[in-house]
Write an enzyme that holds these catalytic residues in place. Structure first.
Site, PDB file in Angstrom:
ATOM      1  N   TRP A 156       2.283   0.959  -4.240  1.00 50.65           N
ATOM      2  CA  TRP A 156       2.604   2.063  -3.319  1.00 50.65           C
ATOM      3  C   TRP A 156       1.721   2.006  -2.069  1.00 50.65           C
ATOM      4  O   TRP A 156       2.153   2.363  -0.981  1.00 50.65           O
ATOM      5  CB  TRP A 156       2.496   3.422  -4.022  1.00 50.65           C
ATOM      6  CG  TRP A 156       1.107   3.832  -4.445  1.00 50.65           C
ATOM      7  CD1 TRP A 156       0.499   3.534  -5.619  1.00 50.65           C
ATOM      8  CD2 TRP A 156       0.159   4.605  -3.688  1.00 50.65           C
ATOM      9  NE1 TRP A 156      -0.772   4.075  -5.654  1.00 50.65           N
ATOM     10  CE2 TRP A 156      -1.002   4.743  -4.481  1.00 50.65           C
ATOM     11  CE3 TRP A 156       0.171   5.220  -2.430  1.00 50.65           C
ATOM     12  CZ2 TRP A 156      -2.131   5.444  -4.061  1.00 50.65           C
ATOM     13  CZ3 TRP A 156      -0.957   5.925  -2.003  1.00 50.65           C
ATOM     14  CH2 TRP A 156      -2.088   6.030  -2.816  1.00 50.65           C
ATOM     15  N   GLU A 166       7.087   5.657   3.370  1.00 52.75           N
ATOM     16  CA  GLU A 166       6.335   6.747   4.016  1.00 52.75           C
ATOM     17  C   GLU A 166       5.991   6.464   5.484  1.00 52.75           C
ATOM     18  O   GLU A 166       5.087   7.112   6.024  1.00 52.75           O
ATOM     19  CB  GLU A 166       5.048   7.081   3.237  1.00 52.75           C
ATOM     20  CG  GLU A 166       5.304   7.416   1.769  1.00 52.75           C
ATOM     21  CD  GLU A 166       4.061   7.949   1.045  1.00 52.75           C
ATOM     22  OE1 GLU A 166       3.426   8.882   1.555  1.00 52.75           O
ATOM     23  OE2 GLU A 166       3.745   7.416  -0.042  1.00 52.75           O
ATOM     24  N   LEU A 257      -9.486   0.469  -1.258  1.00 47.60           N
ATOM     25  CA  LEU A 257     -10.346   1.507  -0.671  1.00 47.60           C
ATOM     26  C   LEU A 257      -9.549   2.537   0.137  1.00 47.60           C
ATOM     27  O   LEU A 257      -8.736   2.179   0.988  1.00 47.60           O
ATOM     28  CB  LEU A 257     -11.422   0.882   0.225  1.00 47.60           C
ATOM     29  CG  LEU A 257     -12.522   1.897   0.583  1.00 47.60           C
ATOM     30  CD1 LEU A 257     -13.482   2.093  -0.582  1.00 47.60           C
ATOM     31  CD2 LEU A 257     -13.273   1.466   1.825  1.00 47.60           C
ATOM     32  N   HIS A 258      -9.793   3.802  -0.169  1.00 42.86           N
ATOM     33  CA  HIS A 258      -9.177   4.896   0.582  1.00 42.86           C
ATOM     34  C   HIS A 258     -10.141   6.074   0.621  1.00 42.86           C
ATOM     35  O   HIS A 258     -11.001   6.205  -0.247  1.00 42.86           O
ATOM     36  CB  HIS A 258      -7.834   5.309  -0.050  1.00 42.86           C
ATOM     37  CG  HIS A 258      -7.944   5.658  -1.497  1.00 42.86           C
ATOM     38  ND1 HIS A 258      -7.875   4.703  -2.498  1.00 42.86           N
ATOM     39  CD2 HIS A 258      -8.134   6.836  -2.125  1.00 42.86           C
ATOM     40  CE1 HIS A 258      -8.007   5.285  -3.672  1.00 42.86           C
ATOM     41  NE2 HIS A 258      -8.178   6.589  -3.483  1.00 42.86           N
ATOM     42  N   VAL A 259      -9.961   6.907   1.639  1.00 49.89           N
ATOM     43  CA  VAL A 259     -10.856   8.046   1.838  1.00 49.89           C
ATOM     44  C   VAL A 259     -10.008   9.315   1.847  1.00 49.89           C
ATOM     45  O   VAL A 259      -8.939   9.357   2.459  1.00 49.89           O
ATOM     46  CB  VAL A 259     -11.628   7.903   3.180  1.00 49.89           C
ATOM     47  CG1 VAL A 259     -12.506   9.125   3.431  1.00 49.89           C
ATOM     48  CG2 VAL A 259     -12.466   6.623   3.185  1.00 49.89           C
TER      49      VAL A 259
END
Ligand code: GTA
Length: 318
Positions: A156, A166, A257-259
């Site tokens: 995703w 998206e 990695l995501h914030v």
């Protein structure tokens, strides 16, 4: 529309007639929910007004999450004027009612995971949790081999980065392959009010799994996410940095990695001290010591039937 000091804050919030895909949202016969056969309730959070249900859609396992969303300030007068009030009790100056709101003001946010793996089902099942303290060595010997085999697919995430999904929801993008990222609404936020604002910054780089991989080499990436993410949120929603909680999860569910950018007012799932690491702390720790997250012990909660917990127990770490 949610009330905010800044008029522009409301411009990207969704209207009543849009659904998750941005088109008019009536359930069609293709809706996975209409064919959903309930197997069991995984979790029922009365305080959060959320229920997690395991079931089947045409022989496929599925998880459906139903969540009552916050009452919107912009529809309050319509809600009070156009609803039917059913008296429950009256005593002196006190009375209680059941307010029967028109359907369009009484929607339930619905998330469907289909097909759901056993790991999805376990993730949403209410379970006892245990705090684990992981040294840098534990990470390399136990956690890393485990997540290399067992973690959720990040398909995703790749779909978002490659504009296969998206794309119309992207709020901001910095395309730089080293320091760039895509900022978009988290799927837990229906974008109808700012009280529970929740966005994600997903990095373009694919070689950083989590906090553990970060060194001072990544400081330009992290400071870029902080400054451009905060600017974009101020511009699009009128929410200043002082109203945001900006953090990374350790352990995350998805190892790309995501914030997380959430409203300070919103008690977002997973924002507790045992899981959330403020981006500003992460930046300062790396500025002080490039190997901070390589060497440091990090604590995090694991569910009772998590395979990683079993590995920590087997290694005598619990
Ligand atoms: N835009 O397809 C997606 C998508 N997916 C699959 C996940 N996210 C997505 N966002 C978009 N499109 O904030 C979001 C998640 C999460 C972030 C991943 O990506 O909503 P993480 O790797 O740190 O994992 O973050 P995390 O926090 O464990 O994931 P998640 O799913 O948020 O679970 C934490 C807890 O939140 C759950 O245990 C549950 O208590 C709660 N929760 C999860 N989903 C919902 C929901 N839909 N409604 C209410 N509560 C929820």
């Amino acid at each position: 529309m949610a009330e905010n000091e800044n008029g522009s804050a409301t411009k990207r919030l969704k209207t009543d007639t849009e659904n998750e895909c941005g088109d008019s949202g009536e359930l069609s016969s293709e809706s996975p929910v209409s064919d959903f056969e309930i197997t069991r309730i995984l979790r029922d959070g009365a305080r959060e007004k959320t229920i997690f249900i395991h079931g089947k859609v045409k022989d496929q396992d599925a998880v459906v999450i139903l969540e009552k969303t916050p009452i919107r300030q912009d529809t309050l007068s319509e809600l009070l004027k156009s609803s039917h009030l059913k008296l429950e009790m009256k005593n002196d100056v006190y009375s209680t009612y059941q307010l029967q709101a028109p359907a369009h003001l009484n929607e339930i946010k619905t998330t469907v995971v289909c097909p759901a793996t056993e790991k999805h089902v376990k993730k949403y099942l209410h379970q006892e949790v245990f705090l684990v303290e992981e040294s840098g060595e534990d990470y390399r010997n136990l956690t890393l081999p485990y997540i290399n085999n067992q973690s959720f697919s990040v398909q995703w995430v790749h779909n978002i980065l490659e504009k296969k999904a998206e794309a119309d929801r992207v709020v901001f993008e910095d395309p730089d392959p080293d320091t760039g990222f895509v900022l978009l609404p988290d799927f837990k936020w229906d974008q109808k009010q700012l009280q529970d604002l929740y966005l994600l910054a997903i990095v373009h780089r694919r070689d950083v799994k989590s906090l553990r991989d970060l060194t001072s080499e990544h400081l330009p990436l992290l400071t870029n996410i902080r400054s451009k993410g905060e600017n974009a949120i101020r511009q699009q929603y009128g929410v200043p940095p002082s109203k945001l909680r900006v953090y990374l999860h350790y352990q995350p569910s998805y190892y790309h990695l995501h914030v997380h950018f959430t409203s300070l007012e919103y008690d977002a799932p997973g924002c507790g001290v045992e899981r959330a690491h403020l981006l500003s702390d992460v930046i300062q720790n790396l500025q002080a010591d490039s190997s901070y997250y390589h060497n440091r012990s990090l604590a995090f909660p694991l569910r009772a039937d998590d395979g990683l917990l079993a590995m920590f127990k087997k290694a005598g770490k619990l």
